[in-house]
Scaffold this active site. Structure first.
Site, PDB file in Angstrom:
ATOM      1  N   SER A  39       0.818  -1.120  -0.055  1.00 31.87           N
ATOM      2  CA  SER A  39       0.074  -0.076  -0.057  1.00 31.87           C
ATOM      3  C   SER A  39       0.753   1.266  -0.003  1.00 31.87           C
ATOM      4  O   SER A  39       1.815   1.286   0.854  1.00 31.87           O
ATOM      5  CB  SER A  39      -0.817  -0.046   1.281  1.00 31.87           C
ATOM      6  OG  SER A  39      -1.628   1.292   1.218  1.00 31.87           O
ATOM      7  N   SER A  41       2.697   1.958  -2.401  1.00 35.06           N
ATOM      8  CA  SER A  41       3.995   1.931  -3.389  1.00 35.06           C
ATOM      9  C   SER A  41       3.628   2.885  -4.682  1.00 35.06           C
ATOM     10  O   SER A  41       4.646   3.135  -5.234  1.00 35.06           O
ATOM     11  CB  SER A  41       4.043   0.470  -3.582  1.00 35.06           C
ATOM     12  OG  SER A  41       3.008   0.001  -4.254  1.00 35.06           O
ATOM     13  N   SER A 111      -2.130  -7.911  -3.313  1.00 39.59           N
ATOM     14  CA  SER A 111      -2.020  -9.600  -3.811  1.00 39.59           C
ATOM     15  C   SER A 111      -0.915  -9.983  -3.045  1.00 39.59           C
ATOM     16  O   SER A 111       0.202 -10.206  -3.727  1.00 39.59           O
ATOM     17  CB  SER A 111      -1.987  -9.791  -5.144  1.00 39.59           C
ATOM     18  OG  SER A 111      -1.079  -8.858  -5.964  1.00 39.59           O
TER      19      SER A 111
END
EC number: 2.7.1.25
Length: 202
Positions: A39, A41, A111
């Site tokens: 999160s 990135s 993911s």
């Protein structure tokens, strides 16, 4: 019993219009561009800009964003490990349908688990799954913290938060690596487009 009945009553129906027909209509191949990373990135930012650029090139696309999908299709799922797996399983099946429709599909999901990403890769044909690792150090993601989630996770207000209280398994051999600590979003998008052209997806 349910499984047996389902197998008896459900039959796959082939259609006369195939994926190849649809790709020919759109004028390009239809891979899954799978953006994975922590999160903060830059997954959604880069995916969104890439879709804008592909749209300018008159390519048919659709962006599936993790947060958006959790507002509807996956609104019943939590963030524990089992629900995370189901989250990716569902979106993998949706992305597979988009591949069959002839549309370039951008999927922006944290993911975190290698096994889940591999399952999605195996849903489609060889070279139809392009894994794009948005590589960014945890401390930089925390500094950005665009949604304030890391602060809440550090306080214990959010459980099972990737990178803090839940693991993130880095891709071992992604097709593309983008280091967003070092490069701009524009440079990152240019790299993806170059890859798509060099490998004759567009």
């Amino acid at each position: 019993m349910f499984t047996v009945e389902k197998e008896r009553n459900i039959t796959w129906h082939n259609t006369n219009v195939t994926k190849q027909h649809r790709q020919l209509l759109h004028g390009h191949k239809s891979p899954i561009l799978w953006f994975t990373g922590l999160s903060g990135s830059g997954k959604s930012t880069i995916a969104n800009l890439l879709e804008q650029n592909l749209h300018k090139y008159r390519k048919s696309t659709y962006l599936l964003d993790g947060d958006n999908i959790r507002h509807g299709l996956n609104s019943d799922l939590s963030f524990n490990s089992e629900d995370r797996k189901e989250n990716i399983r569902r979106i993998g099946e949706v992305a597979k349908l988009f591949v069959d429709s002839g549309i370039i599909t951008l999927v922006s999901f944290i993911s975190p688990y290698k096994a889940d990403r591999k399952i999605v890769r195996n849903l489609v044909q060889d070279k139809e799954f392009i894994e794009i690792y948005i590589k960014c150090p945890l401390d930089i993601c925390e500094q950005r913290d665009p949604k304030g989630l890391y602060k809440r996770a550090r306080k214990g207000e959010i459980k099972n938060f990737t990178g803090i209280s839940s693991p993130y398994e880095k891709p071992e051999d992604p097709e593309i690596i983008l280091e967003t600590e070092k490069e701009t979003k524009e440079t990152a998008v240019d790299k993806i487009i170059k890859y798509l052209k060099e490998h004759q997806y567009i």
